[in-house]
Design a protein around this motif. Structure first.
Motif, short mmCIF file in Angstrom:
data_model
loop_
_atom_site.label_atom_id
_atom_site.label_comp_id
_atom_site.label_asym_id
_atom_site.label_seq_id
_atom_site.Cartn_x
_atom_site.Cartn_y
_atom_site.Cartn_z
N LYS A 143 1.70 -11.03 -5.72
CA LYS A 143 2.33 -12.15 -5.27
C LYS A 143 3.16 -11.94 -4.17
O LYS A 143 3.90 -12.67 -3.53
CB LYS A 143 3.02 -12.78 -6.63
CG LYS A 143 2.17 -13.44 -7.37
CD LYS A 143 3.03 -14.10 -8.59
CE LYS A 143 2.22 -14.62 -9.75
NZ LYS A 143 3.06 -15.32 -10.81
N ASP A 144 3.32 -10.79 -3.86
CA ASP A 144 4.00 -10.22 -2.61
C ASP A 144 3.70 -10.95 -1.41
O ASP A 144 2.72 -10.99 -1.04
CB ASP A 144 4.07 -8.68 -2.47
CG ASP A 144 4.41 -7.99 -3.62
OD1 ASP A 144 5.37 -7.20 -3.71
OD2 ASP A 144 3.66 -7.72 -4.56
N ARG A 145 5.01 -11.55 -0.85
CA ARG A 145 4.59 -11.99 0.55
C ARG A 145 4.96 -11.33 1.60
O ARG A 145 6.12 -10.97 1.63
CB ARG A 145 5.86 -13.44 0.43
CG ARG A 145 5.56 -14.06 2.00
CD ARG A 145 6.48 -15.59 1.81
NE ARG A 145 6.46 -16.33 3.15
CZ ARG A 145 6.97 -15.90 3.99
NH1 ARG A 145 7.93 -15.07 4.29
NH2 ARG A 145 6.75 -16.76 5.25
N ILE A 146 4.00 -10.67 2.26
CA ILE A 146 4.14 -9.85 3.50
C ILE A 146 4.32 -10.39 4.64
O ILE A 146 3.52 -11.16 5.09
CB ILE A 146 2.95 -8.79 3.48
CG1 ILE A 146 2.37 -8.42 2.05
CG2 ILE A 146 2.96 -7.95 4.50
CD1 ILE A 146 3.44 -7.51 1.41
N SER A 147 5.60 -10.41 5.40
CA SER A 147 5.96 -11.15 6.51
C SER A 147 6.06 -10.24 7.73
O SER A 147 6.16 -10.69 8.64
CB SER A 147 7.03 -12.01 6.25
OG SER A 147 8.26 -10.99 5.77
N ASP A 148 6.34 -8.88 7.18
CA ASP A 148 6.66 -7.83 8.43
C ASP A 148 6.54 -6.81 7.80
O ASP A 148 6.16 -6.41 6.70
CB ASP A 148 8.07 -8.24 8.77
CG ASP A 148 9.12 -8.10 7.80
OD1 ASP A 148 8.75 -7.53 6.46
OD2 ASP A 148 10.27 -8.54 7.93
N ASP A 149 6.80 -5.62 8.73
CA ASP A 149 6.51 -4.11 8.33
C ASP A 149 7.18 -3.59 7.05
O ASP A 149 6.74 -3.07 6.02
CB ASP A 149 6.59 -3.23 9.44
CG ASP A 149 7.96 -3.48 10.09
OD1 ASP A 149 8.47 -4.50 10.04
OD2 ASP A 149 8.19 -2.38 10.76
N SER A 150 8.43 -4.31 7.13
CA SER A 150 9.45 -4.17 5.98
C SER A 150 9.07 -4.37 4.53
O SER A 150 9.03 -3.53 3.67
CB SER A 150 10.88 -4.47 6.21
OG SER A 150 11.45 -3.94 7.21
N SER A 151 8.36 -5.67 4.44
CA SER A 151 8.02 -6.28 3.09
C SER A 151 6.46 -5.63 2.86
O SER A 151 6.50 -5.20 1.58
CB SER A 151 7.89 -7.49 3.35
OG SER A 151 6.82 -7.91 4.42
N LEU A 152 6.07 -5.06 3.63
CA LEU A 152 4.87 -4.55 3.44
C LEU A 152 5.00 -2.87 2.85
O LEU A 152 4.46 -2.58 1.76
CB LEU A 152 3.97 -4.20 4.89
CG LEU A 152 2.60 -3.26 4.42
CD1 LEU A 152 1.69 -3.62 3.69
CD2 LEU A 152 1.89 -3.11 6.03
N ALA A 175 7.73 -1.99 1.61
CA ALA A 175 8.57 -2.43 0.03
C ALA A 175 7.42 -2.21 -0.92
O ALA A 175 7.57 -2.11 -2.23
CB ALA A 175 9.33 -3.38 0.19
N ALA A 176 6.50 -3.34 -0.65
CA ALA A 176 5.56 -3.85 -1.73
C ALA A 176 4.59 -2.49 -2.05
O ALA A 176 4.34 -2.24 -3.27
CB ALA A 176 4.41 -4.86 -1.09
N VAL A 177 4.17 -1.66 -1.05
CA VAL A 177 3.51 -0.43 -1.28
C VAL A 177 3.98 0.35 -1.88
O VAL A 177 3.62 1.24 -3.11
CB VAL A 177 2.78 0.06 -0.14
CG1 VAL A 177 1.90 1.43 -0.26
CG2 VAL A 177 1.79 -0.94 0.76
#
Length: 384
Positions: free
Chosen positions: A366-375, A377-379
């Motif tokens: 459900k992670d919302r990947i909107s930019d490199d930071s959110s990517l 963080a999710a990984v």
């Protein structure tokens, strides 16, 4: 003897006139006056399906008058546009043998006689211009106020009503003009980046108009392009119908060939975490994203269970493969060469690129990947 000589002259003149008529019949003639632009350049451009092609440049005389002739194949009308500097001063739909007269000014206002189809095209473009202006005015007013205000709700309703009325009007137009080539640009009209005919069921209208036009203009490249779009829309509509009937799954599978032509299936990727990344190789910013974001991420986490399944939404497979090799992208890179017609676009409801999703444990996260930071963080969270 004089009678014989007179008969000979008549025969020669008749033959010359017949040859001239045959020559003119294979062309379309445009005569015009560009008010306020004596001895100026008028650029003639042909719409070659989806891009302009410069045909010629003609010079106005001291009074602003100009003329132009172009060859037009039988049964293949051409969309031709006249430009003064960067301003389009006239839009024409020319058939073989047309003799058109244009009166225009340097601001793009013009009138036309001698071509019913060109006059229809002028009115079609005027209607779109009026609608676009009204839509922009309401949108601007909406952007200036709080989204929570009562006025905002009223303006949103006004926008919706305006669009619905225009859509219905355009639908009436194409249904009442099924054999007019002017229906083609109407079907492809957009407001901003939003297509007027953007509903899935509009595929039916594309196909219906294409069937009608193909009876009159079977060799027209515009009709052939319309057929391709109609087929693409029908495939998307059929896929959407299948997805609605399908059982719910954690994510939609993808199977496409890699740079070596070997098909790679998303569901068969053996990794703890899979980054599913859709991109456009032709966009420089998205190419840099590979180097600046995805490569460092892959180098840091590939030994810990990360894999990247990168899907190129492009029609230039050779160009895509070249970029993948030049950038030394070691993860899974696939492309079916269908561009926006790719089933993956519909499956993952892609409206903009790039777009990124995270798969882990066979489940779409459900992670919302909107930019490199959110990517990152999710990984990091999934592989810690």
């Amino acid at each position: 003897m004089k009678s014989l000589f007179r008969y000979f002259l008549y025969a020669v003149c008749y033959g010359a006139m017949a040859a001239l008529l045959v020559s003119c019949a294979g062309k379309a003639t445009v005569k015009g006056v560009l008010d306020g632009a004596p001895e100026a350049d008028v650029v003639v451009k042909l719409l070659n399906v989806n891009q302009f092609q410069v045909l010629d440049t003609v010079k106005t005389d001291a009074s602003g008058s100009f003329s132009y002739k172009m060859a037009v194949e039988k049964g293949q009308p051409e969309f031709v546009y006249l430009f003064y500097k960067d301003t389009r001063i006239a839009s024409l739909l020319l058939k073989r043998g047309d003799a058109v007269t244009v009166e225009a000014d340097t601001l793009g206002q013009y009138s036309i006689t001698g071509s019913e189809e060109s006059e229809k095209l002028r009115q079609v473009e005027k209607n779109l211009e009026d609608f676009t202006r009204a839509f922009a005015d309401i949108s601007t007013s909406l952007a200036r106020i709080s989204p929570e205000s009562p006025l905002a709700d009223s303006l949103r309703k006004d926008l919706g009503k305006l669009y619905v009325e225009y859509y219905r009007g355009r639908l009436r137009y194409v249904m009442t003009n099924p054999y007019s080539m002017t229906s083609v640009p109407v079907l492809f009209q957009t407001v901003g980046n939003m297509p007027v005919f953007g509903q899935q069921t509009d595929a039916i209208h594309f196909s219906s108009i294409c069937d009608s036009l193909a009876k009159v203009y079977p060799d027209s490249r515009y009709v052939k392009a319309l057929r391709q779009e109609a087929d693409r829309r029908f495939k998307a509509m059929e896929l959407a119908a299948k997805l609605q009937k399908a059982e719910e799954v954690d994510y939609l599978d993808i199977e496409m060939p890699d740079v070596n032509g070997v098909k790679k299936k998303l569901s068969e990727v053996d990794a703890k975490v899979v980054v599913l990344h859709f991109w456009a190789p032709s966009q420089p910013v998205q190419k840099m994203y590979n180097i600046e974001v995805l490569k460092p991420l892959y180098e840091k986490y590939s030994d810990k269970g990360l894999e990247i399944y990168q899907v190129a939404i492009d029609t230039d497979k050779a160009g895509w493969a070249r970029i993948v090799k030049e950038q030394n992208l070691d993860w899974i890179n696939v492309c079916d060469g269908l561009g926006e017609a790719s089933p993956a676009v519909v499956s993952y409801n892609l409206s903009v690129l790039p777009a990124t999703f995270i798969l882990s444990g066979g489940t779409l996260q459900k992670d919302r990947i909107s930019d490199d930071s959110s990517l990152r963080a999710a990984v990091s969270r999934l592989l810690k």
